[in-house]
Design a protein around this motif. Structure first.
Motif, PDB file in Angstrom:
ATOM      1  N   UNK A 154       0.836  -1.202   0.000  1.00  0.00           N
ATOM      2  CA  UNK A 154       0.000   0.000   0.000  1.00  0.00           C
ATOM      3  C   UNK A 154       0.869   1.249   0.000  1.00  0.00           C
ATOM      4  N   UNK A 155       1.951   1.225   0.757  1.00  0.00           N
ATOM      5  CA  UNK A 155       2.874   2.366   0.837  1.00  0.00           C
ATOM      6  C   UNK A 155       3.472   2.678  -0.532  1.00  0.00           C
ATOM      7  N   UNK A 156       3.788   1.654  -1.297  1.00  0.00           N
ATOM      8  CA  UNK A 156       4.446   1.853  -2.586  1.00  0.00           C
ATOM      9  C   UNK A 156       3.464   2.173  -3.709  1.00  0.00           C
ATOM     10  N   UNK A 167      -2.718   6.355   8.790  1.00  0.00           N
ATOM     11  CA  UNK A 167      -2.869   5.449   7.656  1.00  0.00           C
ATOM     12  C   UNK A 167      -2.063   4.171   7.868  1.00  0.00           C
ATOM     13  N   UNK A 168      -0.846   4.303   8.382  1.00  0.00           N
ATOM     14  CA  UNK A 168      -0.041   3.121   8.656  1.00  0.00           C
ATOM     15  C   UNK A 168      -0.664   2.239   9.707  1.00  0.00           C
ATOM     16  N   UNK A 169      -1.205   2.858  10.760  1.00  0.00           N
ATOM     17  CA  UNK A 169      -1.850   2.091  11.826  1.00  0.00           C
ATOM     18  C   UNK A 169      -3.072   1.341  11.292  1.00  0.00           C
ATOM     19  N   UNK A 170      -3.875   2.005  10.474  1.00  0.00           N
ATOM     20  CA  UNK A 170      -5.106   1.389   9.972  1.00  0.00           C
ATOM     21  C   UNK A 170      -4.790   0.225   9.042  1.00  0.00           C
ATOM     22  N   UNK A 171      -3.901   0.425   8.087  1.00  0.00           N
ATOM     23  CA  UNK A 171      -3.560  -0.647   7.147  1.00  0.00           C
ATOM     24  C   UNK A 171      -2.941  -1.828   7.881  1.00  0.00           C
ATOM     25  N   UNK A 233       6.159   2.903   8.961  1.00  0.00           N
ATOM     26  CA  UNK A 233       5.853   3.346   7.605  1.00  0.00           C
ATOM     27  C   UNK A 233       5.160   4.711   7.616  1.00  0.00           C
ATOM     28  N   UNK A 234       4.305   4.960   8.629  1.00  0.00           N
ATOM     29  CA  UNK A 234       3.621   6.236   8.709  1.00  0.00           C
ATOM     30  C   UNK A 234       4.574   7.401   8.904  1.00  0.00           C
ATOM     31  N   UNK A 235       5.561   7.222   9.780  1.00  0.00           N
ATOM     32  CA  UNK A 235       6.553   8.288   9.977  1.00  0.00           C
ATOM     33  C   UNK A 235       7.393   8.467   8.716  1.00  0.00           C
ATOM     34  N   UNK A 236       7.692   7.348   8.028  1.00  0.00           N
ATOM     35  CA  UNK A 236       8.431   7.446   6.773  1.00  0.00           C
ATOM     36  C   UNK A 236       7.636   8.224   5.730  1.00  0.00           C
ATOM     37  N   UNK A 237       6.307   8.067   5.743  1.00  0.00           N
ATOM     38  CA  UNK A 237       5.468   8.797   4.792  1.00  0.00           C
ATOM     39  C   UNK A 237       5.507  10.299   5.049  1.00  0.00           C
ATOM     40  N   UNK A 251      10.713   2.090   8.861  1.00  0.00           N
ATOM     41  CA  UNK A 251       9.884   0.883   8.750  1.00  0.00           C
ATOM     42  C   UNK A 251      10.595  -0.368   9.256  1.00  0.00           C
ATOM     43  N   UNK A 252      11.895  -0.479   9.008  1.00  0.00           N
ATOM     44  CA  UNK A 252      12.640  -1.635   9.507  1.00  0.00           C
ATOM     45  C   UNK A 252      12.674  -1.653  11.033  1.00  0.00           C
ATOM     46  N   UNK A 253      12.847  -0.488  11.636  1.00  0.00           N
ATOM     47  CA  UNK A 253      12.854  -0.410  13.094  1.00  0.00           C
ATOM     48  C   UNK A 253      11.491  -0.801  13.662  1.00  0.00           C
ATOM     49  N   UNK A 254      10.422  -0.304  13.038  1.00  0.00           N
ATOM     50  CA  UNK A 254       9.092  -0.702  13.473  1.00  0.00           C
ATOM     51  C   UNK A 254       8.865  -2.191  13.332  1.00  0.00           C
ATOM     52  N   UNK A 255       9.356  -2.774  12.249  1.00  0.00           N
ATOM     53  CA  UNK A 255       9.222  -4.222  12.044  1.00  0.00           C
ATOM     54  C   UNK A 255       9.976  -5.001  13.108  1.00  0.00           C
ATOM     55  N   UNK A 256      11.166  -4.545  13.463  1.00  0.00           N
ATOM     56  CA  UNK A 256      11.938  -5.222  14.511  1.00  0.00           C
ATOM     57  C   UNK A 256      11.227  -5.138  15.860  1.00  0.00           C
ATOM     58  N   UNK A 257      10.633  -3.995  16.162  1.00  0.00           N
ATOM     59  CA  UNK A 257       9.860  -3.872  17.400  1.00  0.00           C
ATOM     60  C   UNK A 257       8.671  -4.829  17.396  1.00  0.00           C
ATOM     61  N   UNK A 258       7.997  -4.933  16.259  1.00  0.00           N
ATOM     62  CA  UNK A 258       6.865  -5.853  16.154  1.00  0.00           C
ATOM     63  C   UNK A 258       7.312  -7.292  16.379  1.00  0.00           C
ATOM     64  N   UNK A 259       8.435  -7.673  15.791  1.00  0.00           N
ATOM     65  CA  UNK A 259       8.960  -9.021  15.988  1.00  0.00           C
ATOM     66  C   UNK A 259       9.317  -9.263  17.454  1.00  0.00           C
ATOM     67  N   UNK A 260       9.940  -8.259  18.087  1.00  0.00           N
ATOM     68  CA  UNK A 260      10.343  -8.411  19.481  1.00  0.00           C
ATOM     69  C   UNK A 260       9.146  -8.573  20.410  1.00  0.00           C
TER      70      UNK A 260
END
Length: 441
Positions: A154-156, A167-171, A233-237, A251-260
């Motif tokens: 969606x971001x791309x 938008x990032x939170x909703x998606x 992704x939202x902050x990146x936008x 987005x990578x940092x957010x993904x790592x937090x989600x994984x953790x």
């Protein structure tokens, strides 16, 4: 017949549309080809995941799991849609996100998790250790990456609909809701099959325990994890087009937090008899509360952006004097839609809702432009939004002015210090009526 006022010029952004003749699009660039390929992929993934889940749970278990797993879905989707009311995104993005989570991401997770767990069990000759490692290490990585793929797409490819944190939170949240839906069917269906073999039923059954933990206590678990990726992704936008490192790392940092957080949740059973409840109380609930506060604060900030950016279009003649403040209040928006419905029916209310959405997008576009965060298509996009507003002005303008005059945005105006008729005079317009006072209750 009314004519359009001159298009306002942007103070710091581009001064004209991008030039150049349109290039011939290859067949794979056509929208219907991309939509068709994506729909086919999701449909095939859905059929495969349906067959896999039914094979593991049996037909009866599948139907029981489906009936129980669907219960939290409407509430979760409605919650994320409520958060997106300031600038509502199109439903097709939400449908894609849910379908991706329920079909594609779930299929990827089941196949990858099963393969990795079996490989570890074979390599170590310790199936119990392989299951623990798979749940705490493999599953969080695989599942969060699979869900993050929807946010990335969606971001791309729907960049105009992806403008900030909400938008990032909703998606992300809707994608995770779809994923949790399929996963809950599997877990609840398997639990029902276990109860059928053991003869347990009622509150003491495995099905009841699974339902309590997954549907009652933690329906927000998967959305909470993936929302961290969505925030990245939202902050990146919100970042500038030239801030490439930031747009990649966030987005990578957010993904790592989600994984953790996902790994911590899955590994809570290893912390002792009450490890699950300790992690739930000490981490999950506070994190959920913090993220909820962040999203609501962001929503209020978006409304403030509307109130601050749209007065420029009042001066250019595109908006009526009271519209920026009515559009900056959710209550005023609702009153405007209700007023339009009373006078013109559902079609008029829909036109007002569309007007509100386009006006909000215009405010966000101008804010990004003033901060140097827009591309070369700023003027083109601005004209598109202004044209959409102009087409709906005859229905929307009276409704929004009525909402403003009814005093529903009084607290908003008071907070920003617009005193009496002074604001209206600043733009060369008379007050709505003699003695008008926006602070009147």
């Amino acid at each position: 017949m009314a004519t359009c006022p001159p298009y306002p010029t942007h103070p710091t952004g581009p001064t004209g549309p991008t030039g150049g003749a349109p290039r011939h699009a290859h067949w794979w660039h056509k929208r219907w080809v991309r939509y068709g390929a994506l729909s086919t992929l999701l449909a095939l993934s859905g059929l495969v995941i349906l067959a896999l889940v039914r094979e593991q749970t049996g037909t009866e278990g599948f139907l029981v799991g489906l009936g129980l797993a669907v219960l939290p879905v409407p509430l979760l989707v409605a919650s994320f849609r409520w958060l997106d009311r300031v600038e509502p995104g199109p439903w097709r993005n939400l449908l894609f996100s849910f379908a991706w989570g329920a079909c594609a991401a779930a299929l990827i997770a089941i196949v990858a998790n099963s393969f990795a767990t079996r490989w570890i069990a074979t390599a170590t000759a310790d199936p119990s250790h392989a299951d623990t490692l798979g749940a705490t290490v493999i599953a969080p990585v695989v599942e969060e990456m699979a869900k993050a793929a929807a946010v990335l797409l969606v971001f791309l490819f729907r960049r105009r609909d992806f403008t900030g944190i909400v938008d990032g939170v909703v998606i992300a949240g809707v994608t995770a809701t779809g994923f949790a839906f399929t996963e809950n069917i599997l877990y609840l269906g398997t639990a029902f099959g276990t109860d059928q073999l053991s003869g347990d039923s009622g509150i003491a059954s495995v099905t009841a325990a699974t339902f309590f933990v997954r549907v009652i206590m933690s329906p927000f678990a998967h959305p909470l994890f993936t929302v961290l990726t969505g925030i990245g992704f939202g902050i990146a936008a919100l970042s500038g087009e030239r801030q490439h490192v930031r747009r990649v790392l966030l987005p990578l940092f957010g993904l790592l937090l989600a994984m953790g957080m996902h790994a911590l949740w899955n590994g809570s059973s290893a912390f002792g008899e009450f490890g699950f409840f300790a992690v739930y109380a000490a981490f999950m609930v506070p994190a959920f509360g913090l993220l909820t506060w962040l999203v609501i604060w962001t929503r209020q900030r978006e409304l403030r952006t509307v109130r601050e950016e749209l007065p420029a279009y009042v001066a250019a003649g595109w908006l009526a004097p009271g519209e920026p403040f009515a559009l900056g209040s959710m209550r005023a928006r609702r009153v405007a839609r209700q007023y339009a419905r009373r006078l013109g029916g559902r079609g008029a209310a829909r036109a007002v809702a569309e007007y509100e959405g386009y006006a909000t997008s215009l405010a966000f576009l101008r804010r990004r432009g003033r901060r140097g965060r827009v591309g070369g298509d700023f003027v083109v996009r601005e004209r598109e939004l202004l044209q959409e507003l102009w087409l709906r002005r005859e229905v929307a303008r009276p409704a929004l002015e009525r909402a403003a005059l009814e005093g529903v945005a009084v607290q908003v105006w008071a907070a920003y210090g617009y005193a009496g008729a002074g604001y209206w005079q600043a733009y060369g317009a008379a007050a709505p009526y003699p003695g008008y006072n926006p602070y009147r209750t």
